[in-house]
Scaffold this motif. Structure first.
Motif, PDB file in Angstrom:
ATOM      1  N   TRP A  20       0.807  -1.213   0.000  1.00  0.00           N
ATOM      2  CA  TRP A  20       0.000   0.000   0.000  1.00  0.00           C
ATOM      3  C   TRP A  20       0.842   1.266   0.000  1.00  0.00           C
ATOM      4  CZ3 TRP A  20      -4.820  -1.467  -0.887  1.00  0.00           C
ATOM      5  CH2 TRP A  20      -5.258  -2.706  -0.415  1.00  0.00           C
ATOM      6  N   THR A  21       1.921   1.269   0.776  1.00  0.00           N
ATOM      7  CA  THR A  21       2.701   2.486   0.958  1.00  0.00           C
ATOM      8  C   THR A  21       4.053   2.142   1.566  1.00  0.00           C
ATOM      9  OG1 THR A  21       2.746   4.657   2.073  1.00  0.00           O
ATOM     10  CG2 THR A  21       1.671   2.867   3.237  1.00  0.00           C
ATOM     11  N   TYR A  22       4.964   3.131   1.591  1.00  0.00           N
ATOM     12  CA  TYR A  22       6.271   2.938   2.226  1.00  0.00           C
ATOM     13  C   TYR A  22       6.152   2.790   3.738  1.00  0.00           C
ATOM     14  CZ  TYR A  22       8.861   4.592  -1.945  1.00  0.00           C
ATOM     15  OH  TYR A  22       9.412   4.737  -3.191  1.00  0.00           O
ATOM     16  N   GLY A 178      16.396  11.521   4.846  1.00  0.00           N
ATOM     17  CA  GLY A 178      16.500  10.151   4.361  1.00  0.00           C
ATOM     18  C   GLY A 178      17.170   9.212   5.337  1.00  0.00           C
ATOM     19  N   ILE A 179      17.252   9.607   6.604  1.00  0.00           N
ATOM     20  CA  ILE A 179      17.857   8.759   7.631  1.00  0.00           C
ATOM     21  C   ILE A 179      16.766   7.884   8.239  1.00  0.00           C
ATOM     22  CG2 ILE A 179      19.087   8.750   9.836  1.00  0.00           C
ATOM     23  CD1 ILE A 179      20.118  11.593   9.035  1.00  0.00           C
ATOM     24  N   PRO A 180      16.908   6.567   8.201  1.00  0.00           N
ATOM     25  CA  PRO A 180      15.847   5.687   8.739  1.00  0.00           C
ATOM     26  C   PRO A 180      15.838   5.708  10.255  1.00  0.00           C
ATOM     27  CG  PRO A 180      17.724   4.372   8.048  1.00  0.00           C
ATOM     28  CD  PRO A 180      18.033   5.791   7.639  1.00  0.00           C
ATOM     29  N   ASN A 181      14.739   5.239  10.848  1.00  0.00           N
ATOM     30  CA  ASN A 181      14.643   5.200  12.301  1.00  0.00           C
ATOM     31  C   ASN A 181      13.926   3.929  12.745  1.00  0.00           C
ATOM     32  OD1 ASN A 181      11.583   5.911  13.004  1.00  0.00           O
ATOM     33  ND2 ASN A 181      12.212   7.266  11.339  1.00  0.00           N
ATOM     34  N   ILE A 182      14.277   3.479  13.941  1.00  0.00           N
ATOM     35  CA  ILE A 182      13.650   2.317  14.569  1.00  0.00           C
ATOM     36  C   ILE A 182      13.414   2.663  16.030  1.00  0.00           C
ATOM     37  CG2 ILE A 182      13.882  -0.120  15.205  1.00  0.00           C
ATOM     38  CD1 ILE A 182      15.830  -0.448  12.866  1.00  0.00           C
ATOM     39  N   ARG A 183      12.185   2.539  16.481  1.00  0.00           N
ATOM     40  CA  ARG A 183      11.900   2.755  17.901  1.00  0.00           C
ATOM     41  C   ARG A 183      12.308   1.508  18.677  1.00  0.00           C
ATOM     42  NH1 ARG A 183       5.966   4.413  20.412  1.00  0.00           N
ATOM     43  NH2 ARG A 183       6.701   5.071  22.485  1.00  0.00           N
ATOM     44  N   TYR A 566      12.886  -3.205   6.239  1.00  0.00           N
ATOM     45  CA  TYR A 566      13.714  -2.021   6.055  1.00  0.00           C
ATOM     46  C   TYR A 566      12.899  -1.002   5.265  1.00  0.00           C
ATOM     47  CZ  TYR A 566      14.173  -4.841   1.864  1.00  0.00           C
ATOM     48  OH  TYR A 566      13.889  -5.632   0.784  1.00  0.00           O
ATOM     49  N   ASP A 567      13.290   0.261   5.353  1.00  0.00           N
ATOM     50  CA  ASP A 567      12.498   1.290   4.669  1.00  0.00           C
ATOM     51  C   ASP A 567      12.901   1.460   3.210  1.00  0.00           C
ATOM     52  OD1 ASP A 567      14.975   2.471   5.335  1.00  0.00           O
ATOM     53  OD2 ASP A 567      14.094   4.472   5.274  1.00  0.00           O
ATOM     54  N   ARG A 568      14.194   1.467   2.941  1.00  0.00           N
ATOM     55  CA  ARG A 568      14.699   1.568   1.569  1.00  0.00           C
ATOM     56  C   ARG A 568      15.896   0.627   1.442  1.00  0.00           C
ATOM     57  NH1 ARG A 568      12.887   6.422  -0.911  1.00  0.00           N
ATOM     58  NH2 ARG A 568      13.454   5.367  -2.858  1.00  0.00           N
ATOM     59  N   ASP A 603      10.089  -0.334  -5.711  1.00  0.00           N
ATOM     60  CA  ASP A 603       9.728   1.009  -5.256  1.00  0.00           C
ATOM     61  C   ASP A 603      10.663   1.514  -4.166  1.00  0.00           C
ATOM     62  OD1 ASP A 603       7.541   1.498  -6.915  1.00  0.00           O
ATOM     63  OD2 ASP A 603       6.129   0.532  -5.558  1.00  0.00           O
ATOM     64  N   VAL A 604      11.174   0.616  -3.324  1.00  0.00           N
ATOM     65  CA  VAL A 604      11.979   1.049  -2.181  1.00  0.00           C
ATOM     66  C   VAL A 604      13.465   1.186  -2.503  1.00  0.00           C
ATOM     67  CG1 VAL A 604      10.360   0.054  -0.526  1.00  0.00           C
ATOM     68  CG2 VAL A 604      12.299  -1.316  -1.298  1.00  0.00           C
ATOM     69  N   VAL A 605      13.857   0.984  -3.739  1.00  0.00           N
ATOM     70  CA  VAL A 605      15.258   1.177  -4.115  1.00  0.00           C
ATOM     71  C   VAL A 605      15.593   2.667  -4.039  1.00  0.00           C
ATOM     72  CG1 VAL A 605      16.932   1.023  -6.005  1.00  0.00           C
ATOM     73  CG2 VAL A 605      15.369  -0.881  -5.563  1.00  0.00           C
ATOM     74  N   LEU A 606      16.690   2.990  -3.397  1.00  0.00           N
ATOM     75  CA  LEU A 606      17.116   4.379  -3.249  1.00  0.00           C
ATOM     76  C   LEU A 606      17.485   4.990  -4.604  1.00  0.00           C
ATOM     77  CD1 LEU A 606      19.340   3.770  -0.119  1.00  0.00           C
ATOM     78  CD2 LEU A 606      17.370   5.315  -0.166  1.00  0.00           C
TER      79      LEU A 606
END
Length: 724
Positions: A20-22, A178-183, A566-568, A603-606
């Motif tokens: 559906w989305t990133y 563009g820095i990913p994050n993880i809680r 992973y996000d990207r 879609d998630v390729v940088l």
């Protein structure tokens, strides 16, 4: 029609990029039963009741693409699944969890829908969907519904479960770069970046904030000693152990004085400008209730300021203001505080309020302030009389643009002396636009983990981008906190090339993690054996501070049921288009729908990354148009039209020619290895690898800047290394 119902068959938290989305979403599978025959324009009074309860729905643009778009859809007639989506989103927004993405789609069987909403916390969004269902049914049946009460419950959940606004400002600023994050926990501990390039924050503390520096900042007397040694102006003071000693110390340092805890925070227990013995002795007890020791300091005349130091610069400054009430001859002081101070929307008990509510009890400095004015909480001040309630803790006025360079330099020096990379420096000065020393100003505290909200939401002046300043402090301009991440997806043919690629990255000298159908690996050592792929297990690799590269195998079920971990990614690989067979429980639709799902991997390729696609599968090759980065095509046949056309345009390709693995870029060719070599023959005969596996891994390694000599040596040696 029987009693209307909306039944939840399943709710799925897709925690990473998905079909559906990133972003993470909740996907609800619902059955609307007989309501399939009842679009919104056929339900008497439904639209009016719904919009009266939730007037904010007018802001929903929906597919119409303009303000009021969703309301137009209601009037034209839309189905409960679509309504559920928008009501749940609006409830989340009203509760303080801003989200805007939603979808509602028929799942196939009559009356079965997939409703998707963006989520920032799974528990909140699940409850928002349940509440939205109940609200919709109440609107259909014309029953009462406590909308404010339900929103209040959701708001409480947001406040207690979601990261706070200070932490969110840093996370959002990092995401903008563009820095990913993880809680990492249920609080405000957040990882920015992946693997060995990660940094960690805990609100305004970072992994550069040393325990020693934090300990020093909590010891006000030690902080003053160190600052004095370095020439930073501080008020003279003494630690005392009794009310009587406080009075003696006050006479020693000179009246008037300030009495405060040595290890307090947020100005709690701080009493200012005291000259009378009874006030000083009373202030001792108030200060001791907020800390372990009490210090008596010379009172510095001027106004209180908080300077936020990040790294080597002052990035925001707020000035304090006193809190007062005006008597009306009717209400008590306590009532006036509620009417005139605590009613201020900037005040509240939670972190997202820039000012605290004022509570009177025997240990608050406000009680002492009232006593000095001959009043108590129950006194009724005459009309027009101004009553001072609090002198400290109201840092609400932004004055960043007024700060003199000398004042800023002294604050930065103070933070450096204590050892803090991020500090809240409190100082008192009459005019902050002038140098500190000549006007008798002084730094009174240096605090670790300073609050950011006062700078993000000042009562007056400009909000300051303090989250951005902290993100930039942690990551230099060219650093996005990313490690090489590879995602590979296909139709049951991806485990072997994933393991071979991880081996090649390992040989390059990178601490390499691998999540595949066989388990979780780090540097060829198996950490966990599992059947199938798991999102949480896979993300362990990104949290591991030793990991320098990671390879993730996914499949259609993993994508539909969990999302990507992973996000990207730097490299996205699709080897073969999977079929819908075996996924019936996930309602994927026909095989024709599968490319719209699998495109997520591309879609998630940088933008600086690469997609590696099988040119022999037309559906896979067509995914190239969705890639933000470059594309490498591979196939057994070098004359395949898709591959040939890409190569003729200067693109990169990989193929087999007469048993020779060739990597080519335009006219330039690299001969990597031959199937005639004994080591390659061994791998093929033992079915350790197939030629397709070698081709995919070689192309992938090439995309990750691994040289052909290492690719050749790595493939030849594969399977000879010990694995655990």
């Amino acid at each position: 029609m029987s009693a209307p119902h909306i039944q939840f068959l399943r709710m799925t938290h897709l925690r990473g990029p998905n079909i559906w989305t990133y972003r993470p979403v909740i996907e609800a599978l619902i059955d609307i039963g007989d309501l399939e025959d009842c679009p919104s324009n056929t339900l008497p009074g439904f639209n009016q009741r719904l919009t009266a309860w939730l007037p904010g729905l007018i802001e929903h643009r929906c597919s119409v693409g303009e303000r009021g778009g969703f309301l137009q859809r209601l009037e034209q007639g839309t189905w409960p699944g679509h309504v559920l989506e928008h009501v749940a989103l609006e409830l989340q927004t009203r509760a303080g969890m801003q989200t805007g993405f939603g979808k509602a789609r028929e799942a196939g069987p009559r009356g079965i829908y997939k409703v998707v909403i963006r989520t920032r916390h799974e528990t909140v969004s699940r409850q928002a969907l349940l509440t939205a269902r109940d609200l919709i049914l109440a609107a259909i049946e014309d029953r009462p519904f406590d909308v404010p009460g339900e929103i209040a419950k959701l708001t409480q959940m947001v406040d207690s479960l979601c990261i706070g606004p200070s932490t969110a400002s840093i996370v959002d600023a990092a995401a903008d770069r563009g820095i990913p994050n993880i809680r990492l926990n249920d609080g405000n501990l957040v990882q920015l970046g992946y693997g060995h390039r990660q940094r960690r924050i805990w609100t305004a503390e970072t992994d550069r904030t040393s325990a020693i520096a934090e300990g020093i900042s909590k010891d006000k007397d030690l902080t003053k000693q160190l600052l004095t040694m370095c020439g930073v102006p501080v008020p003279e003071g003494q630690i005392v152990d009794s009310p009587q000693a406080a009075w003696l110390a006050a006479q020693d340092v000179g009246l008037p004085v300030c009495v405060k805890p040595t290890d307090g925070n947020h100005a709690r227990g701080v009493s200012l400008e005291l000259s009378l013995r009874e006030d000083i002795e009373a202030a001792y007890d108030i200060a001791l209730a907020e800390g372990s020791e009490v210090i008596v300091e010379r009172f510095i005349r001027g106004e209180e300021h908080r300077l936020l130091v990040v790294g080597e610069q002052v990035v925001a400054v707020n000035k304090g203001e006193t809190a007062s009430v005006t008597g009306d001859g009717v209400h008590t002081v306590l009532e006036l505080i509620e009417l005139q101070i605590n009613s201020d929307p900037r005040r509240g008990e939670e972190e997202d309020f820039p000012l605290d509510t004022i509570r009177l009890d025997e240990h608050t400095t406000s009680v002492l302030e009232l006593k000095r004015q001959g009043l108590s909480a129950d006194s009724v001040p005459e009309a027009g009389r101004e009553v001072l309630i609090m002198r400290t803790g109201n840092m609400s006025m932004d004055v960043t643009d007024l700060v003199h360079p000398d004042v800023a330099a002294q604050a930065v020096l103070a933070a450096r002396v204590v050892g803090l990379d991020i500090a809240g420096v409190d100082l008192v000065v009459q005019d902050i636009s002038k140098p500190l020393g000549p006007q008798g100003g002084a730094i009174v505290e240096v605090n670790a983990g300073p609050g950011l909200l006062m700078h993000l939401k000042p009562a007056t002046g400009k909000p300051r981008p303090v989250g951005q300043a902290i993100a930039n402090h942690l990551f230099k301009s060219e650093d996005n906190g990313r490690i090489p991440v590879v995602g590979i997806m296909g139709d049951g043919d991806t485990t072997r090339p994933a393991k071979l690629l991880a081996w090649l990255l390992h040989l390059k000298g990178l601490q390499t993690g691998l999540s595949c159908a066989d388990g979780l690996y780090l540097n060829q050592r198996r950490l966990a054996a599992k059947e199938g792929m798991d999102w949480a297990e896979a993300q362990r690799l990104l949290i591991n501070r030793g990991v320098q590269a990671a390879v993730f195998e996914s499949d259609a079920r993993h994508l539909l049921a969990q999302g990507l971990p992973y996000d990207r990614c730097q490299l996205g690989i699709v080897t073969r288009m999977p079929k819908a067979q075996g996924l019936d429980d996930l309602y994927p639709g026909s095989d024709e729908k599968m490319p719209t799902y699998v495109r997520t991997q591309i879609d998630v390729v940088l933008p600086e990354g690469t997609a590696l696609l099988n040119a022999a599968d037309p559906q896979v090759a067509a995914l190239a148009e969705h890639c933000d980065g470059s594309v490498i095509f591979y196939a057994d046949d070098e004359h395949l039209p898709t591959l040939s056309a890409h190569r003729s345009q200067g693109g990169r390709v990989g193929f087999w020619r007469d048993g020779q693995l060739v990597l080519a870029e335009g006219a330039k060719e690299h001969l990597v290895l031959s199937t005639q070599r004994p080591a390659i023959t061994r791998l093929l005969k033992t079915d350790t690898l197939q030629t397709q596996d070698m081709l995919v891994a070689a192309c992938a390694a090439w995309a990750l800047d691994i040289g052909t000599d290492l690719i050749r040596a790595g493939i030849k040696s594969y399977g000879t290394q010990p694995t655990v």
